[in-house]
Design an enzyme around this catalytic site. Structure first.
Site, mmCIF file in Angstrom:
data_model
loop_
_atom_site.group_PDB
_atom_site.id
_atom_site.type_symbol
_atom_site.label_atom_id
_atom_site.label_comp_id
_atom_site.label_asym_id
_atom_site.label_seq_id
_atom_site.Cartn_x
_atom_site.Cartn_y
_atom_site.Cartn_z
ATOM 1 N N TYR A 25 0.724 -1.501 -13.248
ATOM 2 C CA TYR A 25 -0.230 -2.461 -12.662
ATOM 3 C C TYR A 25 -0.719 -1.945 -11.311
ATOM 4 O O TYR A 25 -1.908 -1.984 -11.001
ATOM 5 C CB TYR A 25 0.448 -3.832 -12.505
ATOM 6 N N HIS A 276 -11.803 -2.649 -4.208
ATOM 7 C CA HIS A 276 -10.605 -3.245 -4.807
ATOM 8 C C HIS A 276 -9.678 -2.152 -5.382
ATOM 9 O O HIS A 276 -9.124 -2.284 -6.468
ATOM 10 C CB HIS A 276 -11.029 -4.226 -5.912
ATOM 11 N N SER A 308 -9.034 0.815 0.258
ATOM 12 C CA SER A 308 -9.156 1.597 -0.984
ATOM 13 C C SER A 308 -9.095 3.096 -0.694
ATOM 14 O O SER A 308 -10.015 3.657 -0.087
ATOM 15 C CB SER A 308 -10.453 1.314 -1.766
ATOM 16 N N ARG A 331 -1.603 0.266 -2.152
ATOM 17 C CA ARG A 331 -0.592 1.040 -2.905
ATOM 18 C C ARG A 331 0.407 1.738 -1.984
ATOM 19 O O ARG A 331 1.597 1.808 -2.285
ATOM 20 C CB ARG A 331 -1.289 2.067 -3.799
HETATM 21 C C1 GLV Z 1 -5.831 -8.428 -8.310
HETATM 22 O O1 GLV Z 1 -6.185 -8.515 -7.176
HETATM 23 C C2 GLV Z 1 -5.837 -7.223 -9.046
HETATM 24 O O2 GLV Z 1 -6.560 -6.288 -8.679
HETATM 25 O O3 GLV Z 1 -5.124 -7.161 -10.051
#
Ligand code: GLV
Length: 387
Positions: A25, A276, A308, A331
Site C-alpha cells: 500500500y 499524492h 511527493s 514514505r
Molecule cells: C490515501 O490517501 C491514499 O493515497 O491511499
C-alpha cells in the site's frame, strides 16, 4: 541491529517487518506508476553547485512553516493506514515529530483517531481533511480538530475518487486485514508486528468508524472512498470549509498554476504542490517539475510547500532552493515506522536532517533561510515546454 545510514535501509527493513498488504500500500503508485517513479527520478536530474572556502560553522536548519517554528523545513505528510504499518503508528509518528520539532499531519484515513493522537501527544498537530459528502461528518471533523487543538487543517483536493493501485486490489487491502489463507500465511512471518497489533485496540479507521454515516464496509478503503467521497467537490465548497475552520488552512494536491491561484482566492495560508505520491493521476508531472511554474504564478502571494518524491535531505534542499518553504515526507518516515516504530521515524528524521545540513554547508550556506536557486543546476527546460 543493522547500521542505518539512509532511507533506503529503513525501506528494506519495513519490507521485511510489515505484512505485504501494507508495505505494498505504501509502495504503490497508480496504474503504470510512471508519476510515482518520476517523482524521485526527476529529483536526480537536478545537480547541486559546490562552493568552497566559505565559513560553514554554526549552521541552522531552523525556519518557520505557516508561522510555526520548525527544526528543519520538513513536515510529516498525512498517510492513510499508518497504524497498520506498526501498531499505534500515528501516535508513534506524531511523538517522533514533536520530539524532533517538525509538524505531524494526521490523515482522515488514519487508524488512531484525532482524539487518540491528541491524548498521547503534547504539541498541536495538523489535521488532514478529506472532503466527504456527509456534511455532518465534515462539520464534526473540523470541530473535532478544533477540540484537539490542531494548529492547521489540510484539505486534500486531489482525491475525489481513488486512483487505482493494482497491488491493493490484488492483496485485498483492508483495515483490519481480512483473514484469508494468503494473508494469514504472510502475517505468520511477521511475528513482532502481529504481537504488537494484538496488544492494541486501534485496528480500524479511527476517524470514520462511529462517525460517518452510510458506509457499508468501512474496512475497505476502495469501498468507502467510492461511497463517501464528494465527487462534486468544487472551489465554492472549499470556501464553505474555509468558513467551518478559522485556523490556518493548507490546501494540498496542487499541480497546476491555475489551481494554485484558486487556492489563494479561497483564503488558504499555504498550498502543497503534490501529486499524492504518484497515487492519483498517473502520467501527471512530478511535483518537483511542477513547482517552478507554480512559484512563478503565486510564489509572492502564498507559502508554497512540496510533497511527493522526497527521499533525502538533498531532495529537501533542492525543493527549498526552488522556492518551497517546506517539503513533506510520506514514505520516507513510513519506512522508518514499519522498520522500527517510533525509533524508526526518529531515525528517518535524523537521516534527512544530516543530509540536509551537510549538503547545505557544502553548497556554501549556513542558514537554510538563505538557500536560493543559485545552488542548483537544473537541466534546461526542466519544467517542460509541453503543449
Ligand atoms: C490515501 O490517501 C491514499 O493515497 O491511499
Amino acid at each position: 541491529m543493522p547500521t542505518i545510514t539512509n532511507i533506503e535501509d529503513l525501506k528494506r527493513l519495513h519490507r521485511r517487518r510489515a505484512p505485504k498488504m501494507f508495505y505494498d500500500y505504501c509502495e504503490s503508485g497508480s496504474w503504470s506508476e510512471q508519476t510515482f517513479r518520476e517523482n524521485t527520478s526527476d529529483f536526480d536530474q537536478i545537480r547541486l553547485r559546490q562552493r568552497v572556502a566559505i565559513d560553514m560553522a554554526n549552521r541552522s536548519t531552523a525556519t518557520q512553516l505557516i508561522g510555526q517554528d520548525v527544526a528543519m523545513p520538513v513536515a510529516l505528510a498525512p498517510v492513510g493506514l499508518t497504524g497498520m504499518q506498526n501498531a499505534d503508528g500515528e501516535i508513534k509518528a506524531a511523538k517522533a515529530a514533536e520530539k524532533f520539532g517538525v509538524p505531524y499531519c494526521l490523515s482522515t484515513m488514519s487508524i488512531c483517531s484525532i482524539e487518540d493522537v491528541a491524548a498521547n501527544t503534547s504539541k498541536p498537530f495538523w489535521m488532514q481533511v478529506y472532503t466527504l459528502k456527509d456534511d455532518d461528518f465534515m462539520r464534526g471533523l473540523f470541530d473535532r480538530a478544533k477540540a484537539a487543538n490542531c494548529s492547521a487543517a489540510v484539505i486534500t483536493v486531489d482525491l475525489q475518487l481513488l486512483g487505482q493501485r493494482h497491488k491493493d486490489l490484488k492483496n485485498g487491502l483492508s483495515a483490519p486485514p481480512k483473514l484469508t489463507p494468503k494473508s494469514i500465511a504472510n502475517m505468520a512471518t511477521k511475528v513482532p508486528w502481529g504481537l504488537e497489533m494484538l496488544q492494541t485496540k486501534r485496528r480500524f479507521f479511527g476517524n470514520i468508524v462511529g462517525h460517518a454515516k452510510g458506509v457499508n464496509d468501512p474496512a475497505s478503503l476502495t469501498t468507502w472512498t467510492a461511497e463517501s467521497f464528494d465527487q462534486s467537490l468544487n472551489w465554492d465548497r472549499i470556501r464553505e470549509f474555509r468558513k467551518m475552520w478559522n485556523g490556518p488552512l493548507i490546501i494540498k494536491g496542487i499541480l497546476d498554476p491555475r489551481d494554485a491561484i484558486e487556492a489563494c482566492n479561497v483564503g488558504a495560508d499555504a498550498i502543497v504542490v503534490s501529486n499524492h505520491g504518484g497515487r492519483q493521476l498517473d502520467g501527471a508531472l512530478s511535483s518537483i517539475r511542477a513547482l517552478e511554474p507554480i512559484m512563478d504564478a503565486v510564489g509572492d502571494k502564498i507559502e508554497v510547500h512540496l510533497d511527493s518524491g522526497i527521499r533525502s535531505g538533498q531532495d529537501v534542499l533542492k525543493a527549498v532552493a526552488m522556492g518551497a518553504k517546506g517539503a513533506w515526507i510520506g514514505r520516507a518516515y513510513i519506512y522508518g515506522l514499519g522498520a522500527m516504530g517510533e525509533a524508526g521515524v526518529t531515525k528517518a528524521l535524523e537521516v534527512i536532517h544530516k543530509e540536509l545540513d551537510t549538503s547545505m554547508a557544502l553548497c556554501g550556506h549556513r542558514d537554510v533561510n538563505t538557500v536560493d536557486r543559485d545552488i542548483l543546476m537544473v537541466p534546461k527546460n526542466f519544467s517542460g515546454d509541453w503543449s
